[in-house]
Design a protein around this motif. Structure first.
Motif, PDB file in Angstrom:
ATOM      1  N   GLU A   1      11.410  -3.041  77.779  1.00 28.22           N
ATOM      2  CA  GLU A   1      11.542  -4.198  78.655  1.00 28.22           C
ATOM      3  C   GLU A   1      12.822  -4.149  79.481  1.00 28.22           C
ATOM      4  OE1 GLU A   1      11.306  -7.407  75.902  1.00 28.22           O
ATOM      5  OE2 GLU A   1       9.137  -7.223  75.596  1.00 28.22           O
ATOM      6  N   GLY A   2      13.557  -3.036  79.366  1.00 28.73           N
ATOM      7  CA  GLY A   2      14.771  -2.885  80.163  1.00 28.73           C
ATOM      8  C   GLY A   2      16.004  -3.498  79.543  1.00 28.73           C
ATOM      9  N   GLY A   3      15.932  -3.902  78.267  1.00 25.33           N
ATOM     10  CA  GLY A   3      17.093  -4.504  77.607  1.00 25.33           C
ATOM     11  C   GLY A   3      18.105  -3.452  77.186  1.00 25.33           C
ATOM     12  N   SER A   4      19.338  -3.872  77.045  1.00 27.72           N
ATOM     13  CA  SER A   4      20.407  -2.939  76.662  1.00 27.72           C
ATOM     14  C   SER A   4      21.067  -3.321  75.341  1.00 27.72           C
ATOM     15  CB  SER A   4      21.483  -2.883  77.757  1.00 27.72           C
ATOM     16  OG  SER A   4      22.003  -4.180  77.998  1.00 27.72           O
ATOM     17  N   GLU A   5      20.904  -4.587  74.899  1.00 22.56           N
ATOM     18  CA  GLU A   5      21.529  -5.026  73.649  1.00 22.56           C
ATOM     19  C   GLU A   5      20.596  -4.706  72.487  1.00 22.56           C
ATOM     20  OE1 GLU A   5      23.045  -8.943  73.522  1.00 22.56           O
ATOM     21  OE2 GLU A   5      23.916  -8.867  75.520  1.00 22.56           O
ATOM     22  N   LEU A   6      20.797  -3.540  71.870  1.00 21.87           N
ATOM     23  CA  LEU A   6      19.952  -3.107  70.767  1.00 21.87           C
ATOM     24  C   LEU A   6      20.563  -3.540  69.436  1.00 21.87           C
ATOM     25  CD1 LEU A   6      19.066   0.511  71.950  1.00 21.87           C
ATOM     26  CD2 LEU A   6      17.885  -1.633  72.437  1.00 21.87           C
ATOM     27  N   ARG A   7      19.708  -3.729  68.458  1.00 22.28           N
ATOM     28  CA  ARG A   7      20.189  -4.094  67.122  1.00 22.28           C
ATOM     29  C   ARG A   7      20.850  -2.882  66.466  1.00 22.28           C
ATOM     30  NH1 ARG A   7      15.379  -6.624  63.750  1.00 22.28           N
ATOM     31  NH2 ARG A   7      17.089  -6.819  62.250  1.00 22.28           N
ATOM     32  N   PRO A   8      21.896  -3.090  65.683  1.00 21.14           N
ATOM     33  CA  PRO A   8      22.541  -1.968  64.973  1.00 21.14           C
ATOM     34  C   PRO A   8      21.539  -1.266  64.063  1.00 21.14           C
ATOM     35  CG  PRO A   8      23.888  -3.957  64.837  1.00 21.14           C
ATOM     36  CD  PRO A   8      22.575  -4.376  65.435  1.00 21.14           C
ATOM     37  N   PHE A   9      21.622   0.055  64.029  1.00 21.62           N
ATOM     38  CA  PHE A   9      20.688   0.854  63.231  1.00 21.62           C
ATOM     39  C   PHE A   9      21.468   2.005  62.595  1.00 21.62           C
ATOM     40  CE2 PHE A   9      17.442   4.282  62.895  1.00 21.62           C
ATOM     41  CZ  PHE A   9      16.592   3.642  62.013  1.00 21.62           C
ATOM     42  N   PHE A  10      21.454   2.066  61.254  1.00 24.63           N
ATOM     43  CA  PHE A  10      22.340   2.993  60.537  1.00 24.63           C
ATOM     44  C   PHE A  10      21.615   4.141  59.840  1.00 24.63           C
ATOM     45  CE2 PHE A  10      24.597  -1.229  60.217  1.00 24.63           C
ATOM     46  CZ  PHE A  10      25.514  -0.950  61.226  1.00 24.63           C
ATOM     47  N   ASN A  11      20.275   4.185  59.917  1.00 31.30           N
ATOM     48  CA  ASN A  11      19.534   5.294  59.303  1.00 31.30           C
ATOM     49  C   ASN A  11      19.774   5.428  57.803  1.00 31.30           C
ATOM     50  OD1 ASN A  11      17.766   6.772  61.010  1.00 31.30           O
ATOM     51  ND2 ASN A  11      19.522   7.437  62.220  1.00 31.30           N
ATOM     52  N   PHE A  12      19.914   4.303  57.111  1.00 31.43           N
ATOM     53  CA  PHE A  12      20.153   4.360  55.663  1.00 31.43           C
ATOM     54  C   PHE A  12      19.056   5.145  54.946  1.00 31.43           C
ATOM     55  CE2 PHE A  12      22.339  -0.014  56.115  1.00 31.43           C
ATOM     56  CZ  PHE A  12      23.570   0.582  56.343  1.00 31.43           C
ATOM     57  N   ALA A  13      17.802   4.851  55.292  1.00 34.00           N
ATOM     58  CA  ALA A  13      16.680   5.482  54.585  1.00 34.00           C
ATOM     59  C   ALA A  13      16.654   6.990  54.833  1.00 34.00           C
ATOM     60  CB  ALA A  13      15.358   4.851  55.011  1.00 34.00           C
ATOM     61  N   ARG A  14      16.845   7.403  56.081  1.00 31.81           N
ATOM     62  CA  ARG A  14      16.816   8.840  56.392  1.00 31.81           C
ATOM     63  C   ARG A  14      17.929   9.576  55.649  1.00 31.81           C
ATOM     64  NH1 ARG A  14      14.781   6.567  61.058  1.00 31.81           N
ATOM     65  NH2 ARG A  14      13.005   7.666  61.995  1.00 31.81           N
ATOM     66  N   ILE A  15      19.125   9.004  55.673  1.00 29.96           N
ATOM     67  CA  ILE A  15      20.260   9.660  55.017  1.00 29.96           C
ATOM     68  C   ILE A  15      20.023   9.782  53.516  1.00 29.96           C
ATOM     69  CG2 ILE A  15      22.722   9.392  54.468  1.00 29.96           C
ATOM     70  CD1 ILE A  15      22.993   7.980  57.228  1.00 29.96           C
ATOM     71  N   ALA A  16      19.383   8.769  52.935  1.00 30.13           N
ATOM     72  CA  ALA A  16      19.195   8.746  51.478  1.00 30.13           C
ATOM     73  C   ALA A  16      17.936   9.458  51.008  1.00 30.13           C
ATOM     74  CB  ALA A  16      19.170   7.293  50.998  1.00 30.13           C
ATOM     75  N   THR A  17      17.138   9.970  51.928  1.00 29.58           N
ATOM     76  CA  THR A  17      15.858  10.588  51.545  1.00 29.58           C
ATOM     77  C   THR A  17      15.995  11.639  50.436  1.00 29.58           C
ATOM     78  OG1 THR A  17      14.892  10.187  53.730  1.00 29.58           O
ATOM     79  CG2 THR A  17      13.877  11.906  52.391  1.00 29.58           C
ATOM     80  N   PRO A  18      16.938  12.582  50.513  1.00 29.51           N
ATOM     81  CA  PRO A  18      17.002  13.623  49.470  1.00 29.51           C
ATOM     82  C   PRO A  18      17.286  13.080  48.071  1.00 29.51           C
ATOM     83  CG  PRO A  18      18.283  14.245  51.411  1.00 29.51           C
ATOM     84  CD  PRO A  18      17.922  12.808  51.583  1.00 29.51           C
ATOM     85  N   GLU A  19      17.907  11.898  47.983  1.00 27.03           N
ATOM     86  CA  GLU A  19      18.208  11.328  46.668  1.00 27.03           C
ATOM     87  C   GLU A  19      17.163  10.314  46.212  1.00 27.03           C
ATOM     88  OE1 GLU A  19      20.666  11.881  48.911  1.00 27.03           O
ATOM     89  OE2 GLU A  19      21.471  13.543  47.712  1.00 27.03           O
ATOM     90  N   VAL A  20      16.680   9.492  47.135  1.00 29.81           N
ATOM     91  CA  VAL A  20      15.781   8.405  46.747  1.00 29.81           C
ATOM     92  C   VAL A  20      14.366   8.911  46.473  1.00 29.81           C
ATOM     93  CG1 VAL A  20      14.696   6.254  47.505  1.00 29.81           C
ATOM     94  CG2 VAL A  20      17.111   6.659  47.982  1.00 29.81           C
ATOM     95  N   VAL A  21      13.824   9.757  47.351  1.00 27.99           N
ATOM     96  CA  VAL A  21      12.425  10.175  47.208  1.00 27.99           C
ATOM     97  C   VAL A  21      12.174  10.921  45.892  1.00 27.99           C
ATOM     98  CG1 VAL A  21      10.613  11.637  48.201  1.00 27.99           C
ATOM     99  CG2 VAL A  21      11.934  10.113  49.676  1.00 27.99           C
ATOM    100  N   PRO A  22      13.031  11.870  45.473  1.00 28.89           N
ATOM    101  CA  PRO A  22      12.787  12.515  44.165  1.00 28.89           C
ATOM    102  C   PRO A  22      12.756  11.525  43.004  1.00 28.89           C
ATOM    103  CG  PRO A  22      14.331  13.810  45.453  1.00 28.89           C
ATOM    104  CD  PRO A  22      14.132  12.528  46.206  1.00 28.89           C
ATOM    105  N   VAL A  23      13.586  10.471  43.064  1.00 25.43           N
ATOM    106  CA  VAL A  23      13.562   9.466  41.994  1.00 25.43           C
ATOM    107  C   VAL A  23      12.236   8.711  42.020  1.00 25.43           C
ATOM    108  CG1 VAL A  23      14.660   7.388  41.076  1.00 25.43           C
ATOM    109  CG2 VAL A  23      16.066   9.226  42.026  1.00 25.43           C
ATOM    110  N   LEU A  24      11.772   8.364  43.195  1.00 22.05           N
ATOM    111  CA  LEU A  24      10.482   7.675  43.306  1.00 22.05           C
ATOM    112  C   LEU A  24       9.354   8.530  42.753  1.00 22.05           C
ATOM    113  CD1 LEU A  24      10.802   6.156  46.911  1.00 22.05           C
ATOM    114  CD2 LEU A  24      11.017   4.934  44.746  1.00 22.05           C
TER     115      LEU A  24
END
Length: 869
Positions: free
Chosen positions: A306-329
């Motif tokens: 829509e042409g907006g510039s004010e994006l919500r903060p996004f830290f990629n917590f899930a992507r960064i934690a994938t190697p640790e969280v997914v094996p536990v699951l």
């Protein structure tokens, strides 16, 4: 009356004594409400009274000031406001506050509920302002029992969903936070107090946003919660992880520092906790992370589009934690409980849900970890590991790019089909469910020649297995039907060759001796899906099936006399609903070919309607099928109207059963479009009911757009005869058109206004066409100016949908067509008219149907604009 004796009798095992006591209390509450509250609160506060009587007093007080149903709640709250003397109010409040200090925990909890009920009335009105400070003081200075009850009270107050109360609590955020954090600290030696504080903290998190914006206060809150995850008391650990879940949902943008410093490690360890309830809440934390990050990505993508510039903060917590969280699951998937019920949420099911969300959030990043686990355990001698491997593969079917999944699915399909014959039921059931996930999410990977024969045969075989397994097979078959029935061209599609066998297998499964309601319903849903999706070449088979469904519906009438219990009634009504829905699908497919069976079908449907008890859910399904019959038979449906109309009128007037009333409104439209002017004898009743529903405070406002649209359908059916209702309906439409969203309107209000405007447009269009075809166009003249004013308002509003603009183009074009001699030509010369048409015609996101309507409207408007002034 002796209040102690009456309260004791409300708990009697003798129904006669119990009912008499409850009637005494009800009469006292009705006739002497203030004294009733005063008397019960005194009994609640009396330390000499037996605990069970105090509890009964607490229940009666709670029931006197609260209610689940909104109308009833406002009624009892008004009684407190208007009927109770300030002196008695003060006594009741004093008694409840004094009871918080009771050593009897149940009395303290009852007092907490009473205080919360009064707070919900008085705090929004600016009254009882000293309450929160009193509760804070109790937590700081009181005994352990007083601390615990006061914290419980704060939790009850904060968990309310009443918007006025929630607004009023914002000014008390500092007091609330002071109390709950003080009670939640590790220095608090009493675990009951600390647990109550953690629960209250979780309930109050939404009201302490200002405090969370302060770095120092936020750091302290997070420290207290993180320390609570390490408590020796499992209840406190659970409450702490519950707090972290809510914080991640409410304050994601402030979590980067805490994830790096503590939360990442704490939650990974928590997922492995021996106490299952603690582990599930730690797993739920990562579910929350995935849901929040998926939502943020979607929001940011929409903002950018829509042409907006004010994006919500996004830290990629899930992507960064994938190697640790997914094996536990994956490890936790092996913790199955073979005795768990279908609705039981245990550790392995929590892990499965989280893995699904993880896959949807991070996409292809999960594949490597899951494939390694699947390859290692798919042939494992321990069934738990085989089951976990199958489940893990099914869990990641949504999220990764289909190009990544396609070769994996093609490779896995023969193996999963083979595992449908595993010796362990849970593994077979998981294989069926995984196949259903593949059909649902990656259906394009299934080759109709290579995979479909063995896949569909395995699922048919599964229908004969345990009811649990058969239900999973039903879900897979339904997804399979949707996959191969969509966008299929020509007479035949891949389902055609399996249709007859599918019908036989599904009908047989519904008559299994061990089939429960869930399995029967699932089988009929699959049958419905196959009927809807199979190729045209199988219409003769569908016609044969029609006879079978009619016979089964006729048998249900005989079963009416055999009902001896509520369970029997539920079973019969679910069967009638399922069969009726299937019949509706058959009618939709056969269209005019249903004529030979029409009399028999309508006879059985009318007979069932006449025998149903009040509040039955079956009429919803029957009305849907009757609508299909009307659409198929068109004018020939008229002969059934005299017998059916009374049921339709009753449904239209049944505002308590809102779903049925909504279906009935839609059915009036269907019948009007189908039988045309033959509907005229019934229109007085239709219009009276529709206008009554439009003015009702009981019926949800969400039904009003459909009622307005229904006016247009009725008008087009009876053409010039609509003159009878014109003045009233036009007045209603003008009133509805005055409703507009304000700058601070929420999303739901904006959506409602748009749908309302679409209904208004449909009504106007139907009326314009009706009066033109009935040679009564001149009757529109008094309303033309308002219609143009409404069109102008829509044009000026930025909240426009394609449906609304297409309807607006239709109204504009039909108005121009209705007055060919230029009687209203001046209205078409307004500057905004051409701009509105051009905007619609050139919008590349609109469907061809909309742009074509705009082009047609442009030609109609040009003719008006060229008329001499």
């Amino acid at each position: 009356m002796n209040v102690s004796e009456v309260l004791a009798n409300t708990l009697s095992g003798d129904a006669t004594i119990r009912n008499a006591a409850e009637q005494q209390l009800s009469s006292a509450a009705s006739q002497h409400f203030p004294e009733y509250l005063q008397m019960l609160s005194a009994e609640l506060a009396n330390e000499e009274t037996q605990p069970f009587i105090r509890s009964a007093a607490g229940i009666a007080l709670k029931n006197a000031l609260t209610a689940r149903e909104r109308t009833r709640l406002l009624e009892v709250q008004q009684k407190w406001t208007s009927q109770v003397d300030p002196t008695i109010k003060a006594q009741v409040k004093e008694n409840s506050l004094r009871t918080l200090a009771s050593n009897n925990n149940r009395a303290g909890t009852s007092a907490a509920q009473l205080i919360a009920a009064i707070a919900a009335i008085e705090l929004p009105q600016g009254q009882w302002q000293e309450l929160m400070s009193a509760l804070v003081r109790n937590v700081g200075e009181g005994s352990d029992s007083l601390k615990q009850s006061s914290l419980t009270t704060i939790g009850y107050i904060c968990e309310s969903e009443d918007p006025d109360l929630r607004e009023s609590l914002n000014q008390h955020s500092n007091a609330i936070l002071t109390a709950v954090v003080q009670g939640a600290r590790k220095e608090e030696s009493n675990n009951d107090v600390r647990f109550a504080a953690m629960v209250a903290l979780s309930d109050s998190l939404e009201f302490v946003r200002t405090n969370f914006d302060n770095d120092g206060e936020r750091n302290y809150i997070m420290q207290v919660i993180c320390e609570a995850t390490q408590s020796d008391d499992f209840r406190i650990q659970q409450a702490a992880f519950g707090c972290l879940n809510r914080i991640m949902s409410l304050y994601y943008d402030k979590m980067k520092f805490y994830m790096e410093k503590a939360l990442f490690g704490l939650t990974i360890v928590g997922m492995k906790h021996d106490e299952e309830e603690v582990a599930k809440l730690a797993i739920e934390f990562w579910c929350t992370v995935c849901e929040e990050e998926s939502a943020i990505e979607d929001d940011n993508a929409q903002y950018q589009a829509e042409g907006g510039s004010e994006l919500r903060p996004f830290f990629n917590f899930a992507r960064i934690a994938t190697p640790e969280v997914v094996p536990v699951l994956l490890e936790l998937l092996t913790k199955q409980d073979e005795d768990a019920g279908d609705d039981e949420y245990n550790i392995s099911r929590a892990a499965y849900q989280c893995l699904q969300l993880y896959s949807a959030c991070v996409g292809g990043l999960v594949i490597q970890h899951v494939l390694a686990f699947v390859e290692q355990n798919l042939r494992h001698e321990n069934w738990r590991f085989r089951d976990a491997a199958v489940s893990a593969f099914g869990a990641i079917m949504e999220g990764p790019d289909i190009k990544l999944l396609d070769p994996l699915v093609k490779q896995a399909l023969p193996i999963l089909v083979g595992m449908m014959n595993d010796k362990v039921l849970m593994v077979k059931d998981s294989a069926a469910y995984a196949l259903g996930r593949i059909c649902d999410c990656c259906g394009t990977a299934i080759d109709p020649e290579l995979h479909l024969p063995s896949l569909i045969q395995a699922l048919f075989s599964g229908l004969k297995d345990s009811p649990k397994m058969a239900s999973s097979c039903c879900w897979a078959l339904m997804n399979l039907a949707d996959r191969f029935g969509i966008d299929s061209e020509g007479e035949e599609n891949p389902l055609s060759k399996y249709f007859k066998d599918s019908v036989s297998a599904l009908l047989a499964a519904t008559e299994r001796p061990d089939a429960d309601n869930q399995l029967r319903t699932a089988c009929y849903e699959v049958l419905n899906s196959f009927i809807t999706n199979v190729g045209q070449d199988e219409l003769p088979s569908i016609a044969q099936l029609c006879t079978v469904i009619i016979e089964r519906l006729e048998k249900t009438i005989q079963l009416q006399n055999q009902i001896v219990s509520p369970d029997d009634r539920i079973t019969l009504e679910e069967m009638q609903t399922s069969l009726t829905v299937v019949m509706g699908s058959i009618v939709q497919r056969l269209e005019k070919e249903i004529v030979p069976q029409a009399d028999r079908i309508m006879q059985i449907l009318l007979q069932i309607l006449s025998m149903l008890p009040p509040n039955s859910s079956v009429p919803d399904a029957i009305f849907g099928t009757v609508g299909a019959m009307a659409n198929a038979l068109e004018e020939d449906f008229t002969k059934y109207m005299e017998a059916f109309a009374p049921f339709l009128f009753n449904a239209l007037s049944n505002q308590e059963e809102q779903q049925l009333c909504s279906v009935a409104i839609g059915l009036v439209s269907d019948i009007s479009r189908s039988i045309g002017d033959k509907v005229a004898p019934y229109c007085d009743s239709f219009m009276n009911h529709l206008l009554s529903n439009l003015q009702s405070n009981t019926l949800s406002q969400q039904f009003k757009p459909a009622i307005l649209q229904c006016f247009g359908d009725v008008a087009q059916a009876i053409r010039g005869l609509f003159e009878t209702y014109l003045q009233v309906v036009m007045g209603v439409l003008q009133q509805a058109a005055s409703i507009s969203p304000t700058p601070d309107s929420n999303y739901e209000m904006v959506e409602y206004v748009i749908s309302l405007r679409e209904g208004i447009m449909d009504a106007y269009d139907g009326i314009i066409i009706a009066l033109k075809s009935g040679d009564k166009t001149q009757l529109l003249a008094p309303y033309v100016q308002h219609i143009f004013g409404f069109l102008s308002a829509i044009n000026a509003d930025p909240n426009k949908t394609e449906n609304l603009m297409r309807s607006a183009m239709g109204v504009l074009g039909d108005l121009a067509d209705a007055f060919p001699n230029g009687e209203i030509a001046q209205y078409f010369r307004a500057d905004w008219i051409n701009a509105m048409i051009k905007e619609t015609r050139l919008n590349r996101e609109y469907a061809p149907r909309t742009t074509e309507t705009a082009r047609w409207t442009r030609e109609q408007v040009k003719r008006q604009q060229n008329q001499p002034s």
